[in-house]
Scaffold this active site. Structure first.
Site, PDB file in Angstrom:
ATOM      1  N   GLU A  63      39.684  23.145  32.539  1.00  0.00           N
ATOM      2  CA  GLU A  63      38.513  24.010  32.370  1.00  0.00           C
ATOM      3  C   GLU A  63      38.202  24.820  33.620  1.00  0.00           C
ATOM      4  OE1 GLU A  63      37.198  24.286  29.246  1.00  0.00           O
ATOM      5  OE2 GLU A  63      38.911  22.954  28.921  1.00  0.00           O
ATOM      6  N   ASP A 105      53.093  56.917  39.529  1.00  0.00           N
ATOM      7  CA  ASP A 105      53.024  56.157  38.290  1.00  0.00           C
ATOM      8  C   ASP A 105      51.794  56.443  37.472  1.00  0.00           C
ATOM      9  OD1 ASP A 105      55.276  54.759  38.888  1.00  0.00           O
ATOM     10  OD2 ASP A 105      54.170  53.295  40.052  1.00  0.00           O
ATOM     11  N   PRO A 164      39.013  33.905  34.750  1.00  0.00           N
ATOM     12  CA  PRO A 164      38.435  34.951  33.887  1.00  0.00           C
ATOM     13  C   PRO A 164      37.098  35.457  34.432  1.00  0.00           C
ATOM     14  CG  PRO A 164      38.938  32.955  32.616  1.00  0.00           C
ATOM     15  CD  PRO A 164      39.165  32.625  34.051  1.00  0.00           C
ATOM     16  N   ARG A 219      55.631  45.888  44.144  1.00  0.00           N
ATOM     17  CA  ARG A 219      56.212  47.224  43.973  1.00  0.00           C
ATOM     18  C   ARG A 219      55.470  48.292  44.758  1.00  0.00           C
ATOM     19  NH1 ARG A 219      54.080  50.296  40.539  1.00  0.00           N
ATOM     20  NH2 ARG A 219      55.896  51.366  39.716  1.00  0.00           N
TER      21      ARG A 219
HETATM   22  N1  4GX Z   1      42.729  35.942  34.573  1.00  0.00           N
HETATM   23  N2  4GX Z   1      42.724  31.439  33.235  1.00  0.00           N
HETATM   24  C1  4GX Z   1      42.417  29.864  35.109  1.00  0.00           C
HETATM   25  C2  4GX Z   1      41.364  27.695  34.699  1.00  0.00           C
HETATM   26  C3  4GX Z   1      40.208  28.107  35.546  1.00  0.00           C
HETATM   27  C4  4GX Z   1      38.967  28.431  35.017  1.00  0.00           C
HETATM   28  C5  4GX Z   1      37.928  28.770  35.862  1.00  0.00           C
HETATM   29  C6  4GX Z   1      39.411  28.474  37.686  1.00  0.00           C
HETATM   30  C7  4GX Z   1      38.163  28.771  37.221  1.00  0.00           C
HETATM   31  C8  4GX Z   1      42.740  33.888  33.786  1.00  0.00           C
HETATM   32  C9  4GX Z   1      42.519  35.244  33.465  1.00  0.00           C
HETATM   33  C10 4GX Z   1      42.588  32.761  32.856  1.00  0.00           C
HETATM   34  C11 4GX Z   1      42.364  30.391  32.290  1.00  0.00           C
HETATM   35  C12 4GX Z   1      43.264  30.953  34.488  1.00  0.00           C
HETATM   36  C13 4GX Z   1      41.494  29.339  32.933  1.00  0.00           C
HETATM   37  N3  4GX Z   1      40.429  28.122  36.884  1.00  0.00           N
HETATM   38  N4  4GX Z   1      43.082  33.832  35.064  1.00  0.00           N
HETATM   39  N5  4GX Z   1      42.115  28.808  34.142  1.00  0.00           N
HETATM   40  N6  4GX Z   1      42.145  35.737  32.283  1.00  0.00           N
HETATM   41  O1  4GX Z   1      42.308  33.012  31.704  1.00  0.00           O
HETATM   42  O2  4GX Z   1      43.076  35.090  35.543  1.00  0.00           O
END
Ligand code: 4GX
Length: 262
Positions: free
Chosen positions: A115, A168, A88, A153
């Site tokens: 986490e 698109d 995120p 795609r």
């Molecule tokens: N867009 N998540 C990853 C664990 C995490 C946290 C911090 C690495 C660093 C997400 C999103 C997402 C939840 C995937 C936490 N890994 N990934 N995960 N939104 O929410 O890509």
């Protein structure tokens, strides 16, 4: 283009790779895809991939050693790939980022659970951090699938035949026009006459009008990023004057009669 996914849930991926456009792209050699189980790079009896955070607090952190070895193995198999962490905290994914990623030779996706991953992995093994949106998933797996989907795609030949990625929604910051197919009358709701007129100039004009107007109504933020041509400004102006007519006369103006065709 070669996709490699690093995950503790490799079983999530074959169902995604075995259907639709993605499957066809793999069969045609446009992309290849494989998943590496991070757990295979653990060395302890319990095959542990997570550990408690230094400094305390709740939640677990992905241990660096198995991840580092998994990334090294993936890179050895696909040396000119870019290593992407799904998080995120990454840069927001959109069509522009999809186009950028579609130009590289390979993508290695690091899918974290818990986490997050140890900061030293981010610092020394990650080329790019990407987020698919401002919400929290339980892991990066679905996020990596979304990126593989949008990128595949865009690869030449992936959308066979007349389908084209160039036209698109979003590729030009404007939403697509409405689509209709048979039947002509669906539960009392008719297909717009102009689409049955056979007049291709009028149909194109209608499609551009509905594209612009629905972008203006649903996603005004997209229009702000897009220069409008004088012709397009005229379309929006005419629409405004139609609305003024509705307000003044309290009735709808006549639609343009379909010219030519049936
Ligand atoms: N867009 N998540 C990853 C664990 C995490 C946290 C911090 C690495 C660093 C997400 C999103 C997402 C939840 C995937 C936490 N890994 N990934 N995960 N939104 O929410 O890509």
């Amino acid at each position: 283009m070669e996709f490699t996914v690093l995950t503790i849930f490799p079983e999530m991926f074959p169902p995604f790779w075995e259907n639709g456009i993605i499957r066809r792209a793999i069969e045609q050699g446009i992309i290849s895809a494989s998943a590496i189980n991070i757990r295979d790079f653990t060395t302890d009896r319990h095959r542990t991939t997570d550990d408690r955070p230094y400094g305390g607090g709740c939640g677990m952190v992905m241990k660096p050693e198995p991840l580092a070895d998994a990334i090294r193995t993936a890179r050895a198999n696909a040396p000119s790939s870019k290593t992407v962490l799904m998080t995120p905290q990454g840069r927001p994914f959109n069509q522009r980022v999809a186009e950028e990623l579609s130009l590289v030779e390979g993508l290695i996706f690091v899918c974290g659970r818990y986490e997050g991953v140890d900061e030293r992995i981010c610092r020394h093994f990650i080329d790019d951090e990407i987020s698919i949106g401002d919400y929290v998933l339980t892991g990066g797996e679905l996020a990596s699938m979304i990126i593989m989907d949008a990128v595949t795609r865009l690869r030449p030949g992936a959308l066979g035949g007349e389908e084209s990625a160039a036209r698109d929604s979003f590729s030009e910051n404007v939403l697509e026009h409405a689509h209709y197919t048979r039947p002509r009358n669906f539960e009392g709701d008719e297909v717009p006459d102009v689409l049955l007129s056979g007049n291709h100039r009028e149909i194109e004009k209608w499609r551009l009008e509905t594209s612009l107007i629905r972008t203006f109504l649903k996603r005004p933020d997209l229009l702000r990023e897009r220069p409008l041509s004088p012709h397009e400004i005229n379309i929006l102006k005419n629409w405004c004057s139609d609305i003024e007519t509705i307000i003044q006369t309290r009735s709808l103006p006549d639609a343009d009669p379909p010219s030519g065709g049936q």
